[in-house]
Design a protein around this motif. Structure first.
Motif, PDB file in Angstrom:
ATOM      1  N   THR A 152     -31.423  -4.243  -1.783  1.00 12.21           N
ATOM      2  CA  THR A 152     -30.032  -4.101  -1.367  1.00 12.21           C
ATOM      3  C   THR A 152     -29.307  -5.427  -1.576  1.00 12.21           C
ATOM      4  O   THR A 152     -29.933  -6.488  -1.681  1.00 12.21           O
ATOM      5  CB  THR A 152     -29.926  -3.683   0.105  1.00 12.21           C
ATOM      6  N   ARG A 153     -27.994  -5.371  -1.589  1.00 15.27           N
ATOM      7  CA  ARG A 153     -27.186  -6.568  -1.836  1.00 15.27           C
ATOM      8  C   ARG A 153     -26.145  -6.748  -0.736  1.00 15.27           C
ATOM      9  O   ARG A 153     -25.549  -5.782  -0.246  1.00 15.27           O
ATOM     10  CB  ARG A 153     -26.456  -6.468  -3.172  1.00 15.27           C
ATOM     11  N   VAL A 154     -25.961  -7.995  -0.349  1.00 11.87           N
ATOM     12  CA  VAL A 154     -24.867  -8.365   0.554  1.00 11.87           C
ATOM     13  C   VAL A 154     -23.642  -8.641  -0.313  1.00 11.87           C
ATOM     14  O   VAL A 154     -23.713  -9.439  -1.249  1.00 11.87           O
ATOM     15  CB  VAL A 154     -25.224  -9.612   1.385  1.00 11.87           C
ATOM     16  N   ARG A 155     -22.525  -8.000   0.010  1.00  6.88           N
ATOM     17  CA  ARG A 155     -21.326  -8.120  -0.816  1.00  6.88           C
ATOM     18  C   ARG A 155     -20.269  -9.040  -0.222  1.00  6.88           C
ATOM     19  O   ARG A 155     -19.368  -9.475  -0.921  1.00  6.88           O
ATOM     20  CB  ARG A 155     -20.720  -6.730  -1.047  1.00  6.88           C
ATOM     21  N   GLN A 156     -20.363  -9.322   1.072  1.00  4.42           N
ATOM     22  CA  GLN A 156     -19.427 -10.286   1.646  1.00  4.42           C
ATOM     23  C   GLN A 156     -20.039 -10.925   2.889  1.00  4.42           C
ATOM     24  O   GLN A 156     -20.833 -10.305   3.588  1.00  4.42           O
ATOM     25  CB  GLN A 156     -18.073  -9.660   1.959  1.00  4.42           C
ATOM     26  N   ILE A 168     -13.865 -14.622   5.498  1.00  5.05           N
ATOM     27  CA  ILE A 168     -14.779 -13.731   4.791  1.00  5.05           C
ATOM     28  C   ILE A 168     -14.611 -13.955   3.297  1.00  5.05           C
ATOM     29  O   ILE A 168     -13.496 -14.000   2.785  1.00  5.05           O
ATOM     30  CB  ILE A 168     -14.500 -12.265   5.157  1.00  5.05           C
ATOM     31  N   GLU A 169     -15.762 -14.109   2.592  1.00  5.37           N
ATOM     32  CA  GLU A 169     -15.719 -14.305   1.149  1.00  5.37           C
ATOM     33  C   GLU A 169     -16.666 -13.330   0.470  1.00  5.37           C
ATOM     34  O   GLU A 169     -17.620 -12.839   1.068  1.00  5.37           O
ATOM     35  CB  GLU A 169     -16.110 -15.737   0.796  1.00  5.37           C
ATOM     36  N   ASP A 170     -16.408 -13.046  -0.795  1.00  2.00           N
ATOM     37  CA  ASP A 170     -17.274 -12.179  -1.579  1.00  2.00           C
ATOM     38  C   ASP A 170     -18.571 -12.906  -1.934  1.00  2.00           C
ATOM     39  O   ASP A 170     -18.603 -14.137  -2.067  1.00  2.00           O
ATOM     40  CB  ASP A 170     -16.576 -11.738  -2.859  1.00  2.00           C
ATOM     41  N   CYS A 171     -19.640 -12.152  -2.092  1.00  2.00           N
ATOM     42  CA  CYS A 171     -20.921 -12.705  -2.539  1.00  2.00           C
ATOM     43  C   CYS A 171     -21.725 -11.585  -3.171  1.00  2.00           C
ATOM     44  O   CYS A 171     -21.326 -10.414  -3.143  1.00  2.00           O
ATOM     45  CB  CYS A 171     -21.679 -13.342  -1.376  1.00  2.00           C
ATOM     46  N   ASP A 172     -22.864 -11.911  -3.708  1.00  6.85           N
ATOM     47  CA  ASP A 172     -23.746 -10.903  -4.308  1.00  6.85           C
ATOM     48  C   ASP A 172     -25.169 -11.459  -4.303  1.00  6.85           C
ATOM     49  O   ASP A 172     -25.579 -12.156  -5.229  1.00  6.85           O
ATOM     50  CB  ASP A 172     -23.293 -10.576  -5.728  1.00  6.85           C
ATOM     51  N   LEU A 173     -25.906 -11.172  -3.235  1.00  9.80           N
ATOM     52  CA  LEU A 173     -27.293 -11.635  -3.111  1.00  9.80           C
ATOM     53  C   LEU A 173     -28.028 -10.724  -2.141  1.00  9.80           C
ATOM     54  O   LEU A 173     -27.415 -10.003  -1.353  1.00  9.80           O
ATOM     55  CB  LEU A 173     -27.367 -13.094  -2.640  1.00  9.80           C
ATOM     56  N   SER A 174     -29.349 -10.762  -2.185  1.00 13.10           N
ATOM     57  CA  SER A 174     -30.141  -9.944  -1.263  1.00 13.10           C
ATOM     58  C   SER A 174     -30.330 -10.646   0.074  1.00 13.10           C
ATOM     59  O   SER A 174     -30.584 -10.000   1.079  1.00 13.10           O
ATOM     60  CB  SER A 174     -31.509  -9.623  -1.871  1.00 13.10           C
TER      61      SER A 174
END
Length: 525
Positions: A152-156, A168-174
Motif C-alpha cells: 500500500t502507499r501513503v499519498r499524503q 498536509i503535503e503529497d507523498c508516495d511511499l509505503s
C-alpha cells in the motif's frame, strides 16, 4: 456455527447467587459468549455507535479456535517500531507532545534504521525456553510505520516544519521496514520462525495511522479537524464539545494542529488502505491465530470498519479478533496493565496485557523490570480467574532484549517446567472457587478429574483448604516432588495437608515463587 446467546452469563450469575457454593461446584461453567463487560472502558467508548448485537450473518471464530485460545495461558507481547530507535518509554505516544521539529525528525528516522541485532529465530527460541505459547507483534503501531512488506502507499502526510506552520503535503511511499537500510520483512521472518516451532501468532495492528493524513482525526491523530467531536464521538470521554477540545489541548501539550476535514475521497482512500493492509497480513503470512486490533474509528465510518471485519472473517474464519474498536464483534478483550480483581461478569475470553518494564517499549534500566515472581503471581492469578496472561517486553532499537528481561523470562520457563501442568489447558473452577484467601489460587483440568491448588506463599508445615471436599482429594501431590503428601479431613478446617519436613528447607523445594498441589479424586467440578 450457531450464534451464542448474549444472556448466558447473566443467567449463570443468577444461578450461582441462588445456590450454595458446594452445590454450584457440581455445575459446569456457562458457555462462552461474546459480550464485553459493561464496565470495560473500550465498550463504553464505542457503545453509542457499535450495535450491541452483531449482524445476524456475522460469525465469530469457531469454538475450536476459542478452545485453543483458552489453552494458551501465557504469551509475550513485543512492541517494536520506530519509537524503539529513540529509547523512549510509551511506544508511539510521546510523538503527540514532541515539538514540530522533532516530529519531522522522527518521521524521517526510518531512512537510517538498520537493526542488525534482530534475529527472529532467537526471539522464538526465547519464547520456547520461557514456556510462552504465543507472541503478539506490532505489525503497525499508531505511528503508522509498517513492520512488514506492505504494497500500500501513503499519498499524503504532515510536513511538520513547513513554512507558516504544519501543512498536509503529497507523498508516495509505503512508509515501511522495506524502505529502511534493513530491507527485511520482520513480520515474515517472525511468522515463519513461529510456524516452525508451533508458536501461536498474534499480529497487533492499529486502526489509526498518525503518518497518513487520510486517517485524520481518528485515534488521537496529530492532525485534528473542525468536526473531530462529531467524527470521533468525543472519544476522549463524555462531556461538552469545549471539554473535548480542552482535553485534546492537554493531550497535545498545547500543540494542537487543526486542518480541514477529510474529503470523501480521502475517507475512501483511508478505508481502502486500512482494509488492504489487513488483507496483506491475513494473506501473506500463513495461518494467523489472533489479530490484536487497537484504537477506534468513530460512528461515521463504523459501517466501513464493520465491512472490513467481515472481509477479515472471509480470509481467515478462525482468527481470534481483539474487540478494541469493534465492540461485541470481537472474540476476546484485553484488560491492560492489571489483572481483574475477580472473575469477570462476562464469559467472553480475555487476555491480560501487562508490561514487564515501565512500558511496553524498550526499558534500558534493568532495575525497572518487575521480576519473575511478579510474572508467576500474575500468570497464576489470571489463569485461576479463567483468563490468559501476556507479558510485554520491547526490544531495543537494534533488535535485542534487555538481559534482565531475558533472565526473568527464562526463570519463568523453569518454573513452568515444574508447574505448567496446572497452568496450560486448564479451566477455572466454577463460581467463586477460583481462590481461597489471599494466597491460594485454583485451576482444574478440562476433564474435571484434577484440581490444582497454587500456593502463592510458602504455607509452612500445615495447610488447610476449605473449598475442597473429601472426595475431591483422595490423592495430593506437590508438582516437582515425587511423594504423595499426607492429608486428613477435618469438618471445620476441610482438607488438611501436611507439608514434608524435607521441603521446609528452601533449597529442597521443587521451584521458587509459587508451588502447586495436584489434587485428584472422584470429582472436581
Amino acid at each position: 456455527m450457531d450464534r451464542r446467546v448474549f444472556l448466558s452469563a447473566a443467567s449463570a450469575a443468577t444461578l450461582a447467587a441462588a445456590l450454595p457454593v458446594k452445590l454450584f461446584a457440581q455445575h459446569a461453567e456457562p458457555p462462552i459468549e461474546h459480550r464485553l463487560p459493561p464496565t470495560d472502558a473500550d465498550f463504553q467508548r464505542s457503545s453509542s455507535y457499535i450495535e450491541d448485537v452483531p449482524l445476524h450473518e456475522y460469525h465469530w471464530a469457531s469454538e475450536r479456535a476459542v478452545e485453543a485460545f483458552q489453552d494458551l495461558k501465557f504469551g509475550l507481547r513485543i512492541h517494536w517500531g520506530l519509537y524503539s530507535i529513540f529509547g523512549r518509554r510509551g511506544e508511539s505516544w510521546p510523538f503527540l507532545t514532541l515539538p514540530f521539529s522533532e516530529r519531522e525528525s522522527y518521521n524521517h528516522a526510518y531512512q537510517t534504521w538498520n537493526p542488525d541485532q534482530f534475529d527472529a529465530d532467537a526471539w522464538m527460541s526465547l519464547c520456547q525456553q520461557s514456556g510462552l505459547k504465543m507472541f503478539a507483534f506490532t505489525s503497525k503501531h499508531q505511528e503508522g510505520f509498517s513492520m512488514f512488506d506492505t504494497k500500500t502507499r501513503v499519498r499524503q502526510r504532515a510536513n511538520w516544519t513547513a513554512a507558516g506552520g504544519p501543512k498536509i503535503e503529497d507523498c508516495d511511499l509505503s512508509y515501511s521496514i522495506m524502505e529502511t537500510p534493513f530491507r527485511r520483512d520482520v513480520v515474515k521472518e517472525l511468522t515463519d520462525a513461529a510456524h516452525k516451532r508451533g508458536i501461536k501468532i498474534d499480529l497487533y495492528f492499529s486502526h489509526s495511522d498518525w503518518y497518513d493524513a487520510d486517517f485524520r482525526p481518528y485515534g488521537w491523530h496529530p492532525l485534528q479537524v473542525p468536526s473531530s467531536p462529531e467524527l470521533t464521538a468525543r472519544e476522549s470521554g463524555d462531556g461538552t464539545v469545549q471539554e473535548f477540545w480542552d482535553k485534546l489541548k492537554k493531550r497535545f501539550a498545547g500543540q494542537l494542529v487543526i486542518v480541514p476535514d477529510p474529503t470523501p475521497e480521502e475517507v475512501k482512500r483511508m478505508v481502502q488502505r486500512h482494509r488492504a493492509q489487513l488483507t496483506e497480513l491475513l494473506t501473506n503470512y500463513g495461518n494467523i491465530d489472533m489479530m490484536c486490533l487497537d484504537i477506534f474509528w468513530g460512528p461515521k465510518v463504523w459501517p466501513e470498519m464493520r465491512e472490513t471485519i467481515v472481509k477479515m472473517r472471509q480470509l481467515q474464519p478462525d482468527v481470534m479478533l481483539r474487540a478494541r474498536g469493534i465492540g461485541n464483534y470481537g472474540d476476546y478483550y484485553t484488560p491492560e496493565g492489571f489483572v481483574p480483581s475477580s472473575k469477570e461478569a462476562t464469559r467472553m475470553p480475555w487476555f491480560v496485557i501487562y508490561p514487564l518494564g515501565s512500558s511496553f517499549s524498550y526499558e534500558s534500566d534493568g532495575s525497572k523490570y518487575k521480576g519473575t515472581g511478579w510474572i508467576v503471581n500474575n500468570l497464576v492469578d489470571a489463569t485461576a480467574k479463567g483468563g490468559n496472561f501476556m507479558v510485554g517486553v520491547g526490544p531495543s532499537g537494534q533488535g535485542s532484549f534487555h538481559p534482565t528481561a531475558v533472565e526473568q523470562l527464562h526463570e519463568t520457563g523453569k518454573w513452568l517446567k515444574v508447574n505448567g501442568e496446572g497452568i496450560y489447558a486448564t479451566r477455572p473452577r466454577p463460581g467463586t472457587l477460583w481462590s481461597e484467601g489471599d494466597n491460594l489460587r485454583f485451576t482444574r483440568s478440562k476433564d474435571n478429574k484434577t484440581i490444582y491448588c497454587f500456593l502463592l506463599k510458602w504455607p509452612g508445615k500445615i495447610l488447610s483448604i476449605k473449598s475442597v471436599e473429601a472426595a475431591q482429594a483422595t490423592s495430593v501431590k506437590m508438582l516437582g516432588y515425587p511423594n504423595d503428601l499426607v492429608t486428613r479431613w477435618d469438618a471445620q478446617q476441610g482438607l488438611v495437608v501436611t507439608v514434608p519436613e524435607q521441603l521446609q528447607q528452601e533449597s529442597n523445594r521443587p521451584c521458587d515463587f509459587a508451588w502447586c498441589l495436584k489434587l485428584t479424586g472422584a470429582h472436581t467440578a
